[in-house]
Design an enzyme around this catalytic site. Sequence first.
Site, PDB file in Angstrom:
ATOM      1  N   ASP A 192      56.536  22.736   9.133  1.00 49.72           N
ATOM      2  CA  ASP A 192      55.783  21.561   8.705  1.00 49.72           C
ATOM      3  C   ASP A 192      56.193  20.241   9.101  1.00 49.72           C
ATOM      4  O   ASP A 192      55.576  19.243   9.184  1.00 49.72           O
ATOM      5  CB  ASP A 192      56.037  21.866   7.019  1.00 49.72           C
ATOM      6  CG  ASP A 192      57.619  21.880   6.819  1.00 49.72           C
ATOM      7  OD1 ASP A 192      58.400  22.286   7.835  1.00 49.72           O
ATOM      8  OD2 ASP A 192      57.861  22.028   5.560  1.00 49.72           O
TER       9      ASP A 192
ATOM     10  N   HIS B   8      66.172  28.278 -42.229  1.00 50.13           N
ATOM     11  CA  HIS B   8      65.575  29.506 -42.188  1.00 50.13           C
ATOM     12  C   HIS B   8      64.125  29.310 -42.914  1.00 50.13           C
ATOM     13  O   HIS B   8      63.712  30.375 -43.221  1.00 50.13           O
ATOM     14  CB  HIS B   8      66.247  30.536 -42.822  1.00 50.13           C
ATOM     15  CG  HIS B   8      67.847  30.606 -42.385  1.00 50.13           C
ATOM     16  ND1 HIS B   8      68.295  31.230 -41.371  1.00 50.13           N
ATOM     17  CD2 HIS B   8      68.794  30.166 -43.285  1.00 50.13           C
ATOM     18  CE1 HIS B   8      69.464  31.158 -41.372  1.00 50.13           C
ATOM     19  NE2 HIS B   8      69.989  30.772 -42.397  1.00 50.13           N
TER      20      HIS B   8
ATOM     21  N   SER C 207      38.818  24.668 -35.889  1.00 46.82           N
ATOM     22  CA  SER C 207      38.548  26.022 -35.455  1.00 46.82           C
ATOM     23  C   SER C 207      37.393  26.209 -35.126  1.00 46.82           C
ATOM     24  O   SER C 207      36.248  25.846 -35.981  1.00 46.82           O
ATOM     25  CB  SER C 207      39.203  26.829 -36.731  1.00 46.82           C
ATOM     26  OG  SER C 207      38.916  28.084 -36.648  1.00 46.82           O
TER      27      SER C 207
ATOM     28  N   ARG D 129      49.820  22.279 -27.922  1.00 50.13           N
ATOM     29  CA  ARG D 129      49.894  22.163 -26.229  1.00 50.13           C
ATOM     30  C   ARG D 129      51.536  21.757 -25.983  1.00 50.13           C
ATOM     31  O   ARG D 129      51.783  22.250 -24.665  1.00 50.13           O
ATOM     32  CB  ARG D 129      48.854  21.135 -25.885  1.00 50.13           C
ATOM     33  CG  ARG D 129      48.723  20.979 -24.399  1.00 50.13           C
ATOM     34  CD  ARG D 129      47.698  19.770 -24.082  1.00 50.13           C
ATOM     35  NE  ARG D 129      46.464  19.745 -25.040  1.00 50.13           N
ATOM     36  CZ  ARG D 129      45.652  18.894 -25.343  1.00 50.13           C
ATOM     37  NH1 ARG D 129      45.848  17.585 -25.106  1.00 50.13           N
ATOM     38  NH2 ARG D 129      44.560  19.197 -25.980  1.00 50.13           N
TER      39      ARG D 129
ATOM     40  N   ARG E  72      58.654  23.313  -3.190  1.00 54.05           N
ATOM     41  CA  ARG E  72      57.412  22.774  -3.100  1.00 54.05           C
ATOM     42  C   ARG E  72      56.575  23.082  -4.207  1.00 54.05           C
ATOM     43  O   ARG E  72      55.713  22.148  -4.483  1.00 54.05           O
ATOM     44  CB  ARG E  72      56.547  23.269  -1.654  1.00 54.05           C
ATOM     45  CG  ARG E  72      57.165  22.783  -0.454  1.00 54.05           C
ATOM     46  CD  ARG E  72      56.575  23.306   0.768  1.00 54.05           C
ATOM     47  NE  ARG E  72      56.926  22.752   1.925  1.00 54.05           N
ATOM     48  CZ  ARG E  72      56.129  22.239   2.888  1.00 54.05           C
ATOM     49  NH1 ARG E  72      54.741  22.403   2.601  1.00 54.05           N
ATOM     50  NH2 ARG E  72      56.774  21.910   4.262  1.00 54.05           N
TER      51      ARG E  72
END
Length: 365
Positions: free
Chosen positions: A73, A145, A189, A203, A238
Amino acid sequence: HSPSGAERLKLRSLLESYLMNSSCLSSCLCVQCSPPQALGLPITDAQIAEMESHAEDIDFAVAAEEERKLRHDVMAHVHTFAHCCPTAAPIIHLGATSCYVGDNTDLIALRDGFNILLPKLARVIDRLANFAEEYADLPTLGFTHFHCLTLMSKVHKVRKCLHLVICTDIRLLANLKEIEEPFKEQIGSSAMPYKRNPMRAERCCSLARHLIALMADPLQTASVQWLERTLDDSANRRISLPESFLTADIVLSTLQNITEGLVVYPKVIERDIHNELPFMATENIIMAIVKAGGNRQECHEKICVLSQESAAVVKQEGGDNDLLARIQRDPYFAPILGQLDALLDPKTFIGRAPQQVQHVQSDHR
């Protein structure tokens, strides 16, 4: 400022270039020639200037063809760079190894990547600091908890979240309807139209797990290097290095969006405190009885019995927490009945949180 698509494209371009050893590698080859020139090697200013002027002129098609032929490379890009710099071609990569070029290319890419990520991290911390300042004196329930433990200020929750997993806490508090991430013109939903799923926080949690998992790549790679070094780190880094930066970038951008639009519902928090406060205040009541001349163990036993009876009403009958009413009816607690309102004031449970916020803000802004 809000994260822009241009910033994300810049980071993606930077790291995709890193994947192909392009502009960062060319910059490294340019820098590589200056010290040998200073030491007296026959490298001209014109050669260095030629390389610097073409550092961003990468012909990826030529580089790909060279790598197919050479199976190397760095040398593929050395040859590609030489096509752009015919005058400098004889001295490109002079006296260096591919490790020198690759490792320094990593440093350039990491530096530029952090220059993009760190301001985003600072913005998220700033937005959380603003949130803490706004709600510094708002009492809220604290949990262990996921069971109510005591009262704390909303700012203590934020400070804890900074060190742990803020998005997980947001998701839990959204379920309690105490706090929500921004919600505008989106589908909560596909099946239940009333739902407002914390999709941004979900996310972030999902991507954060991936980012944490990527940490195993360099650790495992470092653990199996032979003697001075091998090259089995190259293919791994990489993938893992660019993916780490891209993942961190979108997590921080999403976190900024969340922290700029967090919605708090004080009335819901107040209702939840009202339901749990009699239990939270039992230690204060015990201390008040002791100050009035009572016995701590005897008081503890009486409150324990009354608390269990009240808990049974809540759990088995679906009724309200009536512990306070039971205490008021018990003659044992007559000496402190006039103090109950003060003992159950939620703001007395959050200590010096408002002053702590002011102190921290003044020190760091």
